[in-house]
Design an enzyme around this catalytic site. Structure first.
Site, PDB file in Angstrom:
ATOM      1  CE  LYS A   1       2.471  -2.229   7.569  1.00  0.00           C
ATOM      2  NZ  LYS A   1       2.880  -1.321   6.503  1.00  0.00           N
TER       3      LYS A   1
ATOM      4  CE  LYS B   1      -0.727  -3.352   5.411  1.00  0.00           C
ATOM      5  NZ  LYS B   1       0.056  -2.339   4.771  1.00  0.00           N
TER       6      LYS B   1
ATOM      7  CE1 TYR C   1      -3.691  -4.331  -3.230  1.00  0.00           C
ATOM      8  CE2 TYR C   1      -3.939  -5.905  -1.430  1.00  0.00           C
ATOM      9  CZ  TYR C   1      -3.291  -4.826  -1.997  1.00  0.00           C
ATOM     10  OH  TYR C   1      -2.248  -4.230  -1.330  1.00  0.00           O
TER      11      TYR C   1
HETATM   12  C1  PBG Z   1       4.583  -0.343   3.541  1.00  0.00           C
HETATM   13  C2  PBG Z   1       3.288  -1.010   3.284  1.00  0.00           C
HETATM   14  C3  PBG Z   1       3.129  -2.390   3.198  1.00  0.00           C
HETATM   15  C4  PBG Z   1       1.796  -2.619   2.869  1.00  0.00           C
HETATM   16  C5  PBG Z   1       1.157  -1.373   2.777  1.00  0.00           C
HETATM   17  N1  PBG Z   1       2.099  -0.393   3.054  1.00  0.00           N
HETATM   18  C6  PBG Z   1       4.114  -3.478   3.318  1.00  0.00           C
HETATM   19  C7  PBG Z   1       5.027  -3.515   4.450  1.00  0.00           C
HETATM   20  O1  PBG Z   1       4.780  -2.956   5.523  1.00  0.00           O
HETATM   21  O2  PBG Z   1       6.088  -4.127   4.275  1.00  0.00           O
HETATM   22  C8  PBG Z   1       1.227  -3.976   2.632  1.00  0.00           C
HETATM   23  C9  PBG Z   1      -0.052  -4.073   1.883  1.00  0.00           C
HETATM   24  C10 PBG Z   1      -0.379  -5.436   1.411  1.00  0.00           C
HETATM   25  O3  PBG Z   1       0.316  -6.429   1.724  1.00  0.00           O
HETATM   26  O4  PBG Z   1      -1.382  -5.563   0.699  1.00  0.00           O
HETATM   27  N2  PBG Z   1       4.657   0.802   4.233  1.00  0.00           N
END
Ligand code: PBG
Length: 324
Positions: A196, A249, A314
């Site tokens: 991530k 991600k 989405y």
């Molecule tokens: C937070 C989390 C995030 C997303 C999923 N879980 C945001 C972040 O890490 O600040 C983002 C998902 C998206 O942008 O669609 N744990």
């Protein structure tokens, strides 16, 4: 000309193109993220995610039934925690009567076969909007991991099929696996956000949950987008620690990472087509600069072609309508 090979033969009609298509989207590919709020009969459009909503639990349950009827088989739950319940340790995340736990139970009651996956991270519950406990200006690792393990057991207790840690703390997958084992949750899976990245494309999501970090950024725990080898290291460690599914991600700017992860592991790979990727297509389509439907299908097909076995998106409902 005399040509031995004419590649256009396989492209000359819709029939032959569909016969030789290498990547086909199906409803089985998708995980549907859901944003859940307190209250009843609430359906609020997220300004930076037009056409996507944060809904109260009663409406969410209706939505889940509709998703199931469309052939969508998994949801990924995110909740919006009330400000007054937020603190530094994410205490509310462990409340057996918390919104997440109530949501899991209500969805499993209404639609038992739907796979319920839950976001495991502190940020929606954190008064600082960070994914971990804050000391000074630091996000502390080990104390956070303890909370994440307890949170996972709490979600499993409420009936979650998969927990999905999205925090990027070190050692959390083995701690979560141990917590699940110790509490007898031997059927609960872990979908780990393994690679991530610290991304600007999460902006709309943080609007949706009011979870933007109150200070600093997430670069001491989420990965640097300059790095590729590190994604493999992170992912292989999560596999070793007991992840059932790994995730990359964001997706679109990271298709190379998805492919490399896919080639490196022997478990399913998911990718998260995140909020900013959704917002870009919506905005361009609204301006009349892109054909939205074509952009959705091309994007999702590319993510699958890159190597994603599962895609959190989405656009799941749109995609199912477009491919059926
Ligand atoms: C937070 C989390 C995030 C997303 C999923 N879980 C945001 C972040 O890490 O600040 C983002 C998902 C998206 O942008 O669609 N744990």
């Amino acid at each position: 000309m005399y040509l031995q090979r004419r590649n256009r033969i396989l492209r000359q009609s819709p029939a032959i193109r569909s016969l030789v298509a290498e990547t086909i989207l199906t409803p089985n590919d998708f995980i549907v993220p859901l944003f859940i709020d307190e209250g009843t009969n609430i359906k609020l459009e997220i300004p930076s995610m037009p056409g996507y909503y944060r809904q109260s639990l009663d409406n969410t349950v209706k939505e889940v039934k509709e998703l199931w009827s469309m052939g969508l088989k998994s949801v990924l739950l995110f909740i919006k925690c009330k400000d007054e319940l937020k603190d530094n340790r994410g205490t509310e995340a462990l409340n057996p009567q918390g919104l997440m736990q109530r949501s899991i139970r209500a969805i499993k009651d209404a639609c038992p076969e739907m796979l319920v996956m839950t976001d495991v991270a502190l940020d929606p519950f954190s008064s600082y909007g960070h994914d971990g406990i804050v000391e000074g200006t630091e996000i502390v690792n080990d104390a956070t991991v303890e909370v994440l393990a307890n949170m996972s057991a709490s979600h499993a207790q409420a009936g979650a099929d998969f927990v999905a840690p999205s925090d990027m703390m070190d050692g959390r997958i083995s701690a979560i696996r141990s917590a699940l084992e110790e509490n007898g949750f031997t059927k609960t899976g872990i979908m780990s956000y393994s690679a991530k990245y610290a991304s600007c494309f999460y902006g709309p999501f943080r609007d949706a949950l009011d979870s933007a970090p109150g200070f600093g950024d997430k670069k001491t725990y989420q990965m640097d987008y300059a790095n590729r080898t590190e994604a493999i290291k992170e992912t292989l460690m999560d596999v070793q620690e007991g992840a059932d599914i790994v995730m990359v991600k964001p997706a679109l700017a990271y298709l190379d990472i998805i492919r490399e992860v896919k080639n490196s592991v022997d478990i399913p790979v998911s990718a998260y087509n995140i909020s900013g990727e959704y917002a870009m297509i919506k905005a361009a389509a609204k301006m009349g600069w892109l054909n939205e439907e074509k952009a959705i299908l091309e994007t999702l097909t590319s993510i699958k072609r890159a190597g994603a076995d599962l895609i959190a998106t989405y656009f799941a409902k749109d995609a199912v309508r477009l491919i059926s």
